[in-house]
Design a protein around this motif. Structure first.
Motif, PDB file in Angstrom:
ATOM      1  N   LYS A 346      35.107  54.827  36.130  1.00 53.96           N
ATOM      2  CA  LYS A 346      36.293  55.494  35.605  1.00 53.96           C
ATOM      3  C   LYS A 346      35.919  56.731  34.795  1.00 53.96           C
ATOM      4  CE  LYS A 346      40.284  54.721  32.575  1.00 53.96           C
ATOM      5  NZ  LYS A 346      41.003  53.729  31.722  1.00 53.96           N
ATOM      6  N   THR A 347      34.856  56.629  33.982  1.00 46.99           N
ATOM      7  CA  THR A 347      34.500  57.714  33.071  1.00 46.99           C
ATOM      8  C   THR A 347      33.646  58.777  33.740  1.00 46.99           C
ATOM      9  OG1 THR A 347      34.565  56.135  31.232  1.00 46.99           O
ATOM     10  CG2 THR A 347      33.478  58.252  30.817  1.00 46.99           C
ATOM     11  N   TYR A 348      32.662  58.336  34.543  1.00 49.80           N
ATOM     12  CA  TYR A 348      31.683  59.276  35.081  1.00 49.80           C
ATOM     13  C   TYR A 348      31.725  59.428  36.598  1.00 49.80           C
ATOM     14  CZ  TYR A 348      29.779  58.262  30.454  1.00 49.80           C
ATOM     15  OH  TYR A 348      29.627  58.074  29.119  1.00 49.80           O
ATOM     16  N   GLY A 349      32.523  58.575  37.255  1.00 55.39           N
ATOM     17  CA  GLY A 349      32.640  58.690  38.700  1.00 55.39           C
ATOM     18  C   GLY A 349      31.489  58.088  39.470  1.00 55.39           C
ATOM     19  N   VAL A 350      30.635  57.300  38.821  1.00 59.75           N
ATOM     20  CA  VAL A 350      29.511  56.686  39.527  1.00 59.75           C
ATOM     21  C   VAL A 350      29.969  55.366  40.145  1.00 59.75           C
ATOM     22  CG1 VAL A 350      27.826  57.765  38.023  1.00 59.75           C
ATOM     23  CG2 VAL A 350      28.644  55.496  37.464  1.00 59.75           C
ATOM     24  N   LYS A 351      29.447  55.069  41.330  1.00 61.57           N
ATOM     25  CA  LYS A 351      29.894  53.878  42.043  1.00 61.57           C
ATOM     26  C   LYS A 351      28.764  52.910  42.344  1.00 61.57           C
ATOM     27  CE  LYS A 351      33.804  56.272  44.196  1.00 61.57           C
ATOM     28  NZ  LYS A 351      34.503  56.606  45.469  1.00 61.57           N
ATOM     29  N   THR A 352      27.523  53.301  42.104  1.00 58.00           N
ATOM     30  CA  THR A 352      26.394  52.421  42.396  1.00 58.00           C
ATOM     31  C   THR A 352      25.464  52.344  41.198  1.00 58.00           C
ATOM     32  OG1 THR A 352      24.957  54.180  43.261  1.00 58.00           O
ATOM     33  CG2 THR A 352      26.493  53.129  44.813  1.00 58.00           C
ATOM     34  N   LYS A 353      24.625  51.314  41.162  1.00 60.82           N
ATOM     35  CA  LYS A 353      23.631  51.157  40.098  1.00 60.82           C
ATOM     36  C   LYS A 353      22.676  52.346  40.086  1.00 60.82           C
ATOM     37  CE  LYS A 353      21.375  47.401  39.693  1.00 60.82           C
ATOM     38  NZ  LYS A 353      20.608  46.182  40.026  1.00 60.82           N
ATOM     39  N   GLU A 354      22.332  52.814  41.270  1.00 58.70           N
ATOM     40  CA  GLU A 354      21.382  53.925  41.378  1.00 58.70           C
ATOM     41  C   GLU A 354      21.955  55.193  40.737  1.00 58.70           C
ATOM     42  OE1 GLU A 354      20.371  50.714  43.851  1.00 58.70           O
ATOM     43  OE2 GLU A 354      22.244  51.896  43.868  1.00 58.70           O
ATOM     44  N   GLU A 355      23.251  55.436  40.975  1.00 59.83           N
ATOM     45  CA  GLU A 355      23.894  56.602  40.377  1.00 59.83           C
ATOM     46  C   GLU A 355      23.965  56.458  38.855  1.00 59.83           C
ATOM     47  OE1 GLU A 355      26.992  58.083  43.861  1.00 59.83           O
ATOM     48  OE2 GLU A 355      27.634  56.569  42.428  1.00 59.83           O
ATOM     49  N   ALA A 356      24.258  55.246  38.391  1.00 61.80           N
ATOM     50  CA  ALA A 356      24.336  55.007  36.945  1.00 61.80           C
ATOM     51  C   ALA A 356      22.971  55.196  36.294  1.00 61.80           C
ATOM     52  CB  ALA A 356      24.851  53.598  36.671  1.00 61.80           C
ATOM     53  N   LEU A 357      21.925  54.750  36.964  1.00 61.37           N
ATOM     54  CA  LEU A 357      20.577  54.893  36.424  1.00 61.37           C
ATOM     55  C   LEU A 357      20.184  56.357  36.321  1.00 61.37           C
ATOM     56  CD1 LEU A 357      18.016  53.473  35.475  1.00 61.37           C
ATOM     57  CD2 LEU A 357      17.245  53.382  37.848  1.00 61.37           C
ATOM     58  N   GLU A 358      20.550  57.122  37.340  1.00 61.31           N
ATOM     59  CA  GLU A 358      20.236  58.551  37.312  1.00 61.31           C
ATOM     60  C   GLU A 358      21.042  59.262  36.226  1.00 61.31           C
ATOM     61  OE1 GLU A 358      20.278  62.474  40.291  1.00 61.31           O
ATOM     62  OE2 GLU A 358      20.894  60.506  41.041  1.00 61.31           O
ATOM     63  N   LEU A 359      22.286  58.854  36.067  1.00 63.23           N
ATOM     64  CA  LEU A 359      23.159  59.477  35.080  1.00 63.23           C
ATOM     65  C   LEU A 359      22.668  59.227  33.658  1.00 63.23           C
ATOM     66  CD1 LEU A 359      25.989  60.785  34.353  1.00 63.23           C
ATOM     67  CD2 LEU A 359      26.793  58.425  34.168  1.00 63.23           C
ATOM     68  N   LEU A 360      22.376  57.979  33.332  1.00 63.49           N
ATOM     69  CA  LEU A 360      22.039  57.611  31.963  1.00 63.49           C
ATOM     70  C   LEU A 360      20.575  57.862  31.629  1.00 63.49           C
ATOM     71  CD1 LEU A 360      24.071  54.293  31.781  1.00 63.49           C
ATOM     72  CD2 LEU A 360      24.669  56.484  30.761  1.00 63.49           C
ATOM     73  N   GLY A 361      19.721  57.822  32.639  1.00 66.89           N
ATOM     74  CA  GLY A 361      18.304  58.049  32.402  1.00 66.89           C
ATOM     75  C   GLY A 361      17.580  56.758  32.071  1.00 66.89           C
ATOM     76  N   LYS A 362      16.499  56.484  32.811  1.00 61.14           N
ATOM     77  CA  LYS A 362      15.793  55.227  32.607  1.00 61.14           C
ATOM     78  C   LYS A 362      15.184  55.133  31.217  1.00 61.14           C
ATOM     79  CE  LYS A 362      12.376  52.109  34.593  1.00 61.14           C
ATOM     80  NZ  LYS A 362      11.413  51.838  35.685  1.00 61.14           N
ATOM     81  N   LYS A 363      14.617  56.245  30.726  1.00 62.93           N
ATOM     82  CA  LYS A 363      13.971  56.194  29.417  1.00 62.93           C
ATOM     83  C   LYS A 363      14.975  55.908  28.306  1.00 62.93           C
ATOM     84  CE  LYS A 363       9.876  58.994  30.358  1.00 62.93           C
ATOM     85  NZ  LYS A 363       9.088  60.197  29.991  1.00 62.93           N
ATOM     86  N   GLU A 364      16.169  56.476  28.422  1.00 71.80           N
ATOM     87  CA  GLU A 364      17.188  56.232  27.423  1.00 71.80           C
ATOM     88  C   GLU A 364      17.650  54.785  27.457  1.00 71.80           C
ATOM     89  OE1 GLU A 364      17.127  59.220  29.219  1.00 71.80           O
ATOM     90  OE2 GLU A 364      16.261  59.992  27.358  1.00 71.80           O
ATOM     91  N   LEU A 365      17.806  54.249  28.660  1.00 73.63           N
ATOM     92  CA  LEU A 365      18.179  52.841  28.785  1.00 73.63           C
ATOM     93  C   LEU A 365      17.076  51.936  28.251  1.00 73.63           C
ATOM     94  CD1 LEU A 365      19.850  52.894  32.308  1.00 73.63           C
ATOM     95  CD2 LEU A 365      20.982  52.433  30.124  1.00 73.63           C
ATOM     96  N   GLU A 366      15.831  52.294  28.502  1.00 72.98           N
ATOM     97  CA  GLU A 366      14.718  51.509  27.981  1.00 72.98           C
ATOM     98  C   GLU A 366      14.768  51.455  26.458  1.00 72.98           C
ATOM     99  OE1 GLU A 366      11.322  53.428  29.640  1.00 72.98           O
ATOM    100  OE2 GLU A 366      11.231  52.105  31.404  1.00 72.98           O
TER     101      GLU A 366
END
Length: 386
Positions: A346-366
């Motif tokens: 709804k907020t960012y238009g991402v539909k898959t885990k892969e898109e969400a990971l690219e959007l948020l950044g793995k290092k930031e999620l870590e």
């Protein structure tokens, strides 16, 4: 009225994730050749030594009182029942006295216990609701107002605001002494003993039974009361422990490389929020110059806070040996995705885990997941007393 004397406890949800995930606002092609270009340094690859900026306490010397944890856990459990509880109101003088979990309507005025201490009128006004015709409603045991101050100094060791109202009758006025936390959002009140004159105008008393598994399941994400209690105990232990540790940390100097990076990103974020992404380079530069002068002070205040917290966390990640394996990351991200995927779309238009990971950044999620892990283990490093 500004309730400056409400208790402020540091429950950090790791602002670092939001602070470093600005890639979602960065310029993209958008099919326009003249769209501005903007690159940020990778904040995770900036070079600095946290020991140059931080004086940190020995974790074993940090003391947390278990009562703080227990009171918050008990209130969270009772809150499930309070939502639908039947109530009896007492308004006549001497008709009832305040009990735990009552909602008391109060009128109050606060002044320094030491008459030699003078405060600005604005601060004094913030510690009073005497001008209100309706009083203020306070749930006793909610921890909304200043809590107990633990000290070896008998002049500063005081019970919490709410606890001292238990037993006071409707219509009665009582003077109580409370001590503001050493770390408080109004520097003049830090560690200050204040005398509050409090009048109980009325009491709303809930009828409470025992919380059942069925009620817990209907109101929370947990199947049983015991599972919810275990979660709450871990949550409050970790957050109160971090608040206690954070209050003992001293930032000895500013980390300029971090602060400057965060200021730049803050201003960039505001440009995109105000003007959108489809700016030419000239439009972007003009907007940056305009906002730099108008919001710099606010940007810097935010950036200093984020940079300081990052330095503190990086230090204690090392002290507590907080690491994250690939398996732990995948498990945490799977849970995060399942919980938030509707909001991500709804907020960012991402539909898959892969898109969400690219959007948020793995290092930031870590960093976010390491923070959660840190809160779970931190209580075992400090001293918790009864």
């Amino acid at each position: 009225m500004m309730n400056y004397f409400k208790k402020t406890v540091r429950f950090t949800a790791l602002a670092l994730l939001l602070a470093t995930a600005f890639s979602l606002f960065c310029a993209c092609d958008n099919g326009k050749n003249d769209t501005y270009e903007k690159e940020f340094p990778d904040v995770n690859e900036l070079e600095y030594d946290v020991n140059d900026y931080l004086k940190a306490p020995n974790l074993a010397d940090v003391v947390l009182h278990k009562k703080q944890i227990d009171d918050s856990v008990n209130y969270a459990l009772v809150s499930v029942l309070l939502r639908k509880a039947e109530r009896t109101t007492y308004k006549d003088a001497d008709s009832a006295e305040v009990m735990l979990y009552d909602t008391a309507n109060i009128t109050f005025t606060g002044v320094p216990a030491d008459e030699n201490i003078k405060l600005d009128d604005s601060i004094l006004a913030s510690m009073s609701n005497a001008s209100s015709m309706q009083g203020s409603n306070l749930v006793i045991g909610s921890g909304s107002f200043i809590g107990e101050y633990y000290s070896e100094d008998p002049a500063k060791k005081n019970k919490g605001f709410e606890e001292q109202l238990i037993g006071v009758k409707v219509g009665e006025t009582k003077d109580i002494l409370v001590t503001f936390p050493d770390e408080y959002n109004v520097k003049e009140l830090c560690g200050l003993v204040v005398r509050f004159t409090v009048t109980i105008n009325s009491i709303s008393r809930p009828t409470l039974g025992e919380l059942t598994d069925e009620e817990c399941k209907a109101a929370t994400a947990f199947e049983t009361v015991e599972a919810y209690r275990e979660y709450l105990e871990e949550y409050y232990a970790g957050n109160y422990a971090y608040a206690a540790v954070y209050s003992k940390c001293e930032i000895t100097s500013e980390c300029k490389v971090l602060i400057d990076t965060y200021i730049d990103r803050y201003i960039h974020d505001n440009i995109i929020y105000s003007y959108g992404k489809d700016l030419s380079q000239k439009e972007y530069d003009e907007a940056y110059e305009d906002l730099y002068s108008s919001i710099y002070d606010k940007a810097r205040e935010w950036a200093v806070g984020i940079a300081n917290e990052r330095i503190i966390l990086e230090h204690f990640f090392d002290v507590c040996d907080i690491t994250l394996s690939d398996e732990e990351f995948e498990e945490a991200f799977d849970k995060d995705w399942e919980k938030n995927k509707a909001n991500y779309e709804k907020t960012y238009g991402v539909k898959t885990k892969e898109e969400a990971l690219e959007l948020l950044g793995k290092k930031e999620l870590e960093l976010s997941y390491m923070y959660e892990k840190f809160l779970r283990v931190l209580p075992s490093f400090i001293t918790i007393v009864e």
